[in-house]
Design an enzyme around this catalytic site. Structure first.
Site, PDB file in Angstrom:
ATOM      1  N   SER A  13      49.047  50.101  53.483  1.00 28.67           N
ATOM      2  CA  SER A  13      48.720  49.466  52.881  1.00 28.67           C
ATOM      3  C   SER A  13      46.967  49.680  52.644  1.00 28.67           C
ATOM      4  O   SER A  13      46.692  49.649  53.443  1.00 28.67           O
ATOM      5  CB  SER A  13      48.392  47.991  53.279  1.00 28.67           C
ATOM      6  OG  SER A  13      49.941  47.437  52.797  1.00 28.67           O
ATOM      7  N   GLU A  47      42.947  48.841  54.659  1.00 29.29           N
ATOM      8  CA  GLU A  47      42.719  47.903  56.275  1.00 29.29           C
ATOM      9  C   GLU A  47      43.640  49.638  57.563  1.00 29.29           C
ATOM     10  O   GLU A  47      43.014  50.008  58.097  1.00 29.29           O
ATOM     11  CB  GLU A  47      43.890  48.378  55.858  1.00 29.29           C
ATOM     12  CG  GLU A  47      45.433  47.512  56.747  1.00 29.29           C
ATOM     13  CD  GLU A  47      46.845  48.533  56.554  1.00 29.29           C
ATOM     14  OE1 GLU A  47      46.842  49.720  57.172  1.00 29.29           O
ATOM     15  OE2 GLU A  47      47.554  47.786  56.704  1.00 29.29           O
ATOM     16  N   ARG A  93      46.789  43.391  61.895  1.00 30.95           N
ATOM     17  CA  ARG A  93      45.988  44.327  61.803  1.00 30.95           C
ATOM     18  C   ARG A  93      44.804  45.558  62.251  1.00 30.95           C
ATOM     19  O   ARG A  93      44.110  45.662  62.042  1.00 30.95           O
ATOM     20  CB  ARG A  93      45.885  44.893  60.057  1.00 30.95           C
ATOM     21  CG  ARG A  93      47.195  44.480  59.242  1.00 30.95           C
ATOM     22  CD  ARG A  93      48.309  46.251  59.723  1.00 30.95           C
ATOM     23  NE  ARG A  93      49.042  45.992  58.493  1.00 30.95           N
ATOM     24  CZ  ARG A  93      50.650  44.961  58.652  1.00 30.95           C
ATOM     25  NH1 ARG A  93      50.731  44.732  59.688  1.00 30.95           N
ATOM     26  NH2 ARG A  93      51.130  45.602  57.426  1.00 30.95           N
TER      27      ARG A  93
HETATM   28  N1  EPU Z   1      51.722  40.950  44.433  1.00 35.53           N
HETATM   29  C1  EPU Z   1      52.097  41.404  43.523  1.00 35.53           C
HETATM   30  N2  EPU Z   1      51.391  42.723  42.788  1.00 35.53           N
HETATM   31  C2  EPU Z   1      51.615  43.992  43.596  1.00 35.53           C
HETATM   32  C3  EPU Z   1      52.164  44.142  45.123  1.00 35.53           C
HETATM   33  C4  EPU Z   1      52.368  41.909  45.757  1.00 35.53           C
HETATM   34  O1  EPU Z   1      52.091  40.708  42.812  1.00 35.53           O
HETATM   35  O2  EPU Z   1      51.588  44.547  42.933  1.00 35.53           O
HETATM   36  C5  EPU Z   1      52.642  39.758  45.066  1.00 35.53           C
HETATM   37  C6  EPU Z   1      53.989  40.327  45.615  1.00 35.53           C
HETATM   38  O3  EPU Z   1      55.022  39.914  44.278  1.00 35.53           O
HETATM   39  C7  EPU Z   1      54.943  38.862  47.164  1.00 35.53           C
HETATM   40  C8  EPU Z   1      53.535  39.706  47.825  1.00 35.53           C
HETATM   41  O4  EPU Z   1      52.496  40.106  46.928  1.00 35.53           O
HETATM   42  O5  EPU Z   1      54.264  38.105  46.390  1.00 35.53           O
HETATM   43  C9  EPU Z   1      53.534  39.872  48.689  1.00 35.53           C
HETATM   44  O6  EPU Z   1      53.879  41.464  48.875  1.00 35.53           O
HETATM   45  P1  EPU Z   1      54.889  42.213  49.691  1.00 35.53           P
HETATM   46  O7  EPU Z   1      56.113  41.643  50.795  1.00 35.53           O
HETATM   47  O8  EPU Z   1      54.662  43.604  49.031  1.00 35.53           O
HETATM   48  O9  EPU Z   1      53.854  42.611  50.753  1.00 35.53           O
HETATM   49  P2  EPU Z   1      51.854  43.060  50.889  1.00 35.53           P
HETATM   50  O10 EPU Z   1      51.525  41.963  51.518  1.00 35.53           O
HETATM   51  O11 EPU Z   1      51.828  43.631  49.821  1.00 35.53           O
HETATM   52  C10 EPU Z   1      52.386  43.126  53.668  1.00 35.53           C
HETATM   53  C11 EPU Z   1      52.145  44.607  54.735  1.00 35.53           C
HETATM   54  C12 EPU Z   1      52.918  45.978  54.547  1.00 35.53           C
HETATM   55  C13 EPU Z   1      54.007  45.314  55.016  1.00 35.53           C
HETATM   56  C14 EPU Z   1      54.858  44.220  53.862  1.00 35.53           C
HETATM   57  C15 EPU Z   1      56.367  43.494  54.132  1.00 35.53           C
HETATM   58  C16 EPU Z   1      49.273  44.098  54.890  1.00 35.53           C
HETATM   59  C17 EPU Z   1      48.541  44.385  54.701  1.00 35.53           C
HETATM   60  N3  EPU Z   1      50.876  44.408  54.278  1.00 35.53           N
HETATM   61  O12 EPU Z   1      51.995  43.845  52.230  1.00 35.53           O
HETATM   62  O13 EPU Z   1      52.613  46.653  55.510  1.00 35.53           O
HETATM   63  O14 EPU Z   1      55.152  46.474  54.856  1.00 35.53           O
HETATM   64  O15 EPU Z   1      53.684  43.324  54.604  1.00 35.53           O
HETATM   65  O16 EPU Z   1      56.037  43.144  55.664  1.00 35.53           O
HETATM   66  O17 EPU Z   1      49.521  43.097  55.724  1.00 35.53           O
HETATM   67  C18 EPU Z   1      50.923  48.595  55.838  1.00 35.53           C
HETATM   68  O18 EPU Z   1      50.702  47.843  56.109  1.00 35.53           O
HETATM   69  O19 EPU Z   1      50.733  49.630  55.245  1.00 35.53           O
HETATM   70  C19 EPU Z   1      52.305  47.804  54.749  1.00 35.53           C
HETATM   71  C20 EPU Z   1      52.877  48.678  54.001  1.00 35.53           C
END
Ligand code: EPU
Length: 342
Positions: free
Chosen positions: A242, A338, A168
């Site tokens: 995010s 972010e 990012r």
């Molecule tokens: N989780 C929770 N609670 C929540 C949200 C997430 O416990 O409310 C846990 C999930 O259970 C999972 C982990 O966190 O084990 C990761 O969650 P998720 O797969 O939804 O991905 P993220 O890390 O929250 C990142 C990116 C997203 C991207 C997704 C999928 C960043 C800051 N965000 O989110 O990107 O779509 O992975 O690859 O790296 C963005 O940058 O705007 C964005 C949406």
């Protein structure tokens, strides 16, 4: 010297930022060609004003009115622009909508970007934060870009090594932040495509659909379904995706946290450090679904802050500050926003 450029004054930006924040730009111009950028750079008064380059407006938070010049990138055009041994080169203008561009590549049998389906925003913004999702980052398919340098009025081509891409992040958030306007981006799409489906949620989705050897379009469809399930549609609920990055911490810190919180989510990085799931940290602090004024934490994804109707930039920033403080107090981890804060 009075400018002959089509500059507008006191323009409402609400429709131009996906958070739906009601702010005004003192001056605003639609950029439909590099010639217009050149004319802005050559205008002494305009070139001296604070500047905001706006694409799809999906990764910014407007803290208030913008007392400067907004350059709204509205250029268009997508074409196959060359070929390498292993890849086809496709160039898109900065103002093209990212998801429409991904669909264009798929419709032209040029896979490689399908994991990045449905990300809001424009092609020109994609390198700035090196957009990523479901195991693929933009840098994995990036070839080069053309930028217009407002400081010297020159057009230059940058390759991957010039851009300092990381999670990012890129040179466009740092050394080139106030100078570069990205004009177009060229992607190298692999001739011999292999699906990237190791991301657990994506592989689960494909399995649930009974798909073992997906086509690029099937990967795109699965990604679109996951995003539609978990992320708010900015056309209905204002948001900037995010709101925080997933924090990177040393293995020793992650190990200590894990022994105190055995169900904590973390991902090992190539350099031995760990990425923590910020959404998990925020949810543990009780913020998921909580509302503060007209801003809130999305009920299905704690990493996404939302505008529940009429939120000001200041309200969103107050909410973000309260979340950061709680996560720091409970876990000793600093969350970094972010989106670009304006
Ligand atoms: N989780 C929770 N609670 C929540 C949200 C997430 O416990 O409310 C846990 C999930 O259970 C999972 C982990 O966190 O084990 C990761 O969650 P998720 O797969 O939804 O991905 P993220 O890390 O929250 C990142 C990116 C997203 C991207 C997704 C999928 C960043 C800051 N965000 O989110 O990107 O779509 O992975 O690859 O790296 C963005 O940058 O705007 C964005 C949406």
């Amino acid at each position: 010297m009075p400018s002959s450029l089509p500059i507008q004054n006191n323009v409402a930006l609400r429709a131009f930022n996906t958070f739906g924040i009601d702010a005004t730009a003192a001056r605003y111009i639609r950029i439909e060609s590099t010639d217009t950028l050149r004319a802005v750079a050559a205008d002494y008064q305009l070139a001296a004003m604070p500047r905001l380059v706006l694409g799809g407006g999906s990764n910014i938070v407007l803290s208030g009115d913008f007392n400067g010049l907004v350059l709204h990138m509205c250029t268009s055009g997508i074409q196959v622009s060359g070929e390498l041994d292993e890849a086809v080169l496709v160039t898109a203008a900065a103002g093209e909508n990212w998801h429409q561009f991904v669909l264009w590549t798929l419709a032209h049998d040029l896979p490689g970007l399908e994991n990045l389906s449905l990300i809001p925003g424009s092609v020109g913004a994609s390198p700035i934060q090196n957009i990523g999702a479901y195991g693929v980052e933009m840098k994995d398919r990036f070839h080069s870009l053309t930028l217009f340098d407002m400081s010297d009025g020159q057009t230059r081509v940058l390759h991957r090594a010039d851009c300092d891409f990381s999670y990012r992040d890129s040179v466009f958030k740092h050394a080139l932040r106030d100078r570069a306007v990205i004009v177009d981006v060229t992607f190298a799409l692999p001739k011999r495509w292999q699906p990237s489906i190791a991301y657990t949620e994506l592989s689960n989705e494909l399995r649930a659909r009974g798909i073992t050897e997906p086509t690029p379009m099937q990967v795109a469809d699965a990604v679109i379904a996951i995003r539609q399930r978990k992320l708010p549609d900015p056309a209905r609920i204002g948001n900037a995706g995010s709101f925080f990055k997933n924090p990177l911490v040393a293995a020793s810190i992650r190990d200590a946290l894990l022994s105190a919180h055995p169900d904590m989510v973390s991902y090992r990085q190539a350099d031995g450090s760990y990425k923590l799931a910020a959404g998990w940290l925020i949810e543990q602090c009780g913020w998921k679904g909580r509302v503060q004024g007209a801003a809130g934490v999305y009920e299905k994804q704690a990493l996404v802050l939302v505008n529940l109707g009429g939120a000001t930039g200041a309200e969103v920033m107050q909410l973000a500050a309260a979340i950061r403080a709680d996560v720091a107090k409970r876990f000793g981890v600093e969350l970094e926003p972010e989106p670009i804060l304006v």
